[in-house]
Design a protein around this motif. Structure first.
Motif, PDB file in Angstrom:
ATOM      1  N   LEU A   2     -10.139 -64.292  27.749  1.00 27.18           N
ATOM      2  CA  LEU A   2     -11.445 -64.781  28.203  1.00 27.18           C
ATOM      3  C   LEU A   2     -11.887 -63.970  29.414  1.00 27.18           C
ATOM      4  N   ASN A   3     -13.125 -63.465  29.368  1.00 27.61           N
ATOM      5  CA  ASN A   3     -13.698 -62.724  30.482  1.00 27.61           C
ATOM      6  C   ASN A   3     -15.106 -63.255  30.705  1.00 27.61           C
ATOM      7  N   LEU A   4     -15.438 -63.550  31.950  1.00 29.90           N
ATOM      8  CA  LEU A   4     -16.736 -64.118  32.284  1.00 29.90           C
ATOM      9  C   LEU A   4     -17.894 -63.241  31.813  1.00 29.90           C
ATOM     10  N   SER A   5     -17.659 -61.948  31.705  1.00 32.92           N
ATOM     11  CA  SER A   5     -18.723 -61.041  31.274  1.00 32.92           C
ATOM     12  C   SER A   5     -19.167 -61.306  29.839  1.00 32.92           C
ATOM     13  N   VAL A   6     -18.432 -62.149  29.111  1.00 32.47           N
ATOM     14  CA  VAL A   6     -18.819 -62.474  27.740  1.00 32.47           C
ATOM     15  C   VAL A   6     -20.170 -63.177  27.715  1.00 32.47           C
ATOM     16  N   LEU A   7     -20.544 -63.827  28.825  1.00 30.50           N
ATOM     17  CA  LEU A   7     -21.841 -64.491  28.885  1.00 30.50           C
ATOM     18  C   LEU A   7     -22.975 -63.490  28.706  1.00 30.50           C
ATOM     19  N   LEU A   8     -22.855 -62.330  29.355  1.00 30.82           N
ATOM     20  CA  LEU A   8     -23.847 -61.268  29.197  1.00 30.82           C
ATOM     21  C   LEU A   8     -23.721 -60.606  27.832  1.00 30.82           C
ATOM     22  N   GLU A   9     -22.511 -60.331  27.421  1.00 27.86           N
ATOM     23  CA  GLU A   9     -22.302 -59.596  26.171  1.00 27.86           C
ATOM     24  C   GLU A   9     -22.837 -60.356  24.964  1.00 27.86           C
ATOM     25  N   ASP A  10     -22.608 -61.654  24.899  1.00 25.77           N
ATOM     26  CA  ASP A  10     -23.088 -62.441  23.766  1.00 25.77           C
ATOM     27  C   ASP A  10     -24.614 -62.464  23.717  1.00 25.77           C
ATOM     28  N   SER A  11     -25.243 -62.642  24.881  1.00 32.59           N
ATOM     29  CA  SER A  11     -26.709 -62.682  24.894  1.00 32.59           C
ATOM     30  C   SER A  11     -27.300 -61.319  24.565  1.00 32.59           C
ATOM     31  N   ALA A  12     -26.637 -60.250  25.033  1.00 33.95           N
ATOM     32  CA  ALA A  12     -27.132 -58.904  24.710  1.00 33.95           C
ATOM     33  C   ALA A  12     -26.989 -58.619  23.229  1.00 33.95           C
TER      34      ALA A  12
END
Length: 539
Positions: A2-12
């Motif tokens: 789990l990496n917090l940056s997944v929030l940006l990656e999923d939306s992108a």
């Protein structure tokens, strides 16, 4: 993994063409923010930053903040957000204490030389190896001689990057306290902490995927703005309209132009917005779009506990009925402001529940006044009896055990009121208000109790109820007394009572009420007339 940056990656991935961040005329899509964050991650890896290393960030609310923030996370490093107001000595402490290996610092401007202060702190920290000066224009030359800009460092970096594998328990952010009670201390927040916080915000506030537009005036280096708006907003592909410095009129303008649906702020910001609602503002348009309003970080200054609640009871039911969404927004211009504030004092519930809560609050308030009045009167008359030997005690109809029982009840009730007031009002205002109340209630009661044997409980109740109510009304309706920040009529150009202390009116009024309640002169006149009539008839 789990990496917090997944929030940006999923939306992108799901909404690549949707606006992610907006600042003035600059609009970046989620695909552009993702590509820029990948370039930052590649830069850090090229400079020898390993997963778990600390990377500090000093940046206001500009598009570079989320870009660098998520770029650091993608590299597996830990973000250390720093307050942009820190001076070089404080920056050096934070860099050394966090063991930061790299430092991204915005250049600032003439009013806030962030770049110069940040570079000075960096040079004092031996363990920090890399300094990147973030310029508003990535093509601009460095304003500090010999210092590398982030724009120059990113040249040639790839726009793709496979985020480093981290676990939910790995640290993602090292957030420092303000240091008001000593040295600032860093608190580690894990990837799971922050992801779950963002998801909890989405559930609590009913955030809608790819539909909301946030106006971000809270500093993103603080947990409030970073969690409630940046992380939660990016997780739902929301558009974040950034404002580096809060300005009420500019905020209202952006609310209209960008059709803001989500706004979060501290109480002073909300109060500033009320003052900025001039005649040219389309309040109906703002209210139509604004779905969620969040206030946090401090108590709301305009909530004055039970005193204030009693004065705006009439507006509470209306706010519960016509309020919209999460904050009960109605017409907030001029006369509508008390209704807005009432809706914040009580949650948005059904009308019946609101009425019940208000009635309970009123009964509790009156019970406290009655208990305090009884105890004050009994104690004062008892002291007067011991010192002067007059017979005032025989008129109160209350014994010593009853005084003790009422004292316990009164102290408990007053403690609750004080706790509520201290939570909602600054101590300076409370001290001034308490002195006015004491002068209005205690002083006349003691004077009458010591010097007038005819003073009784009825007179004391008139004095207490009338004097305290008048004092509270004068305080909260006159900006000259309470200051515009705490007045019920903050936008008026006049004072209902143009005095700087309510005691000039409430103290004489309390003396008058105490005399009227005890002596009841109208009864004496009526008795005289009845006696004369009886004598005339007997003759």
């Amino acid at each position: 993994m789990l990496n917090l940056s997944v929030l940006l990656e999923d939306s992108a991935r799901t909404h690549p063409d949707r606006d992610a961040v907006v600042l003035g005329t600059t609009r970046l899509t989620y695909a552009q923010v993702e590509a820029a964050a990948n370039r930052v991650a590649n830069l850090l890896v090229d400079r020898g930053i390993w997963p778990g290393d600390k990377v500090a960030l000093s940046c206001p609310n500009v598009p570079w903040f989320p870009i660098v923030y998520y770029g650091i996370l993608k590299a597996g490093a830990v973000v250390v957000p720093l307050n942009i107001l820190l001076k070089s000595r404080e920056i050096a402490y934070h860099l050394a204490d966090s063991e930061a290996k790299a430092y991204f610092c915005f250049e600032g401007d003439a009013g806030l030389a962030m770049g110069a202060e940040g570079h000075a702190g960096f040079t004092e920290t031996a363990g920090c190896e890399h300094f990147f000066l973030v310029t508003a224009d990535p093509e601009a030359h460095s304003p500090i001689e010999g210092v590398e800009t982030m724009g120059a460092a990113l040249q040639g970096s790839a726009t793709t990057f496979d985020s480093m594998g981290t676990t939910g328990d790995d640290p993602a952010v090292l957030l420092y306290t303000s240091g008001t009670t000593g040295q600032a201390k860093g608190a580690e927040l894990s990837h799971a902490n922050l992801v779950l916080n963002a998801l909890a915000c989405n559930r609590l506030l009913e955030n809608r995927p790819a539909l909301d537009t946030h106006l971000v005036v809270l500093p993103l280096f603080h947990s409030f703005g970073a969690t409630v708006q940046m992380n939660a907003g990016f997780s739902t592909a929301s558009t974040l309209v950034l404002l580096p410095r809060f300005d009420a009129r500019q905020t209202v303008s952006l609310m209209q132009r960008e059709e803001i649906t989500f706004f979060a702020g501290v109480p002073t910001m909300w109060w500033g917005l009320l003052q900025a609602l001039t005649e040219d503002v389309d309040v109906a348009r703002i209210a139509k779009n604004l779905r969620v309003g969040v206030s946090g970080g401090a108590c709301r200054d305009h909530q004055a506990g039970l005193f204030y609640l009693l004065l705006i009871t009439a507006g509470v039911a209306a706010a519960a009925v016509v309020g919209s969404g999460q904050i009960g927004v109605v017409d907030v211009k001029g006369q509508g402001a008390p209704i807005l504030l009432a809706s914040e004092v009580l949650p948005h519930h059904s009308t019946g529940r609101v009425v019940v809560i208000v009635l309970v609050a009123c009964v509790a308030f009156l019970a406290v006044l009655t208990a305090v009045a009884s105890v004050t009167f009994a104690a004062a008359v008892s002291v007067a009896r011991d010192l002067f030997g007059h017979k005032g005690r025989s008129r109160i109809g209350i014994g010593e055990p009853a005084v003790m029982r009422l004292s316990v009840v009164a102290l408990f009730a007053v403690s609750l009121l004080l706790a509520t007031a201290l939570y909602r009002y600054p101590i300076e205002f409370l001290l001034a208000f308490s002195l006015s109340l004491a002068a209005t209630c205690v002083f006349p009661a003691l004077v009458y109790s010591f010097l007038w044997t005819g003073f009784n409980r009825r007179g004391l109740l008139w004095l207490v109820y009338g004097g305290l109510s008048l004092c509270a009304l004068l305080t909260l309706t006159s900006p000259a007394v309470s200051g515009t920040k705490y007045a019920l009529l903050p936008e008026q150009d006049f004072n209902l009572i143009p005095l700087h202390t309510p005691g000039l009116i409430s103290v004489p009024a309390a003396f008058l009420l105490g005399w009227l309640g005890s002596a009841r002169p109208w009864e004496g006149a009526a008795r005289t007339r009845r006696t004369a009539l009886r004598e005339a008839r007997s003759q």
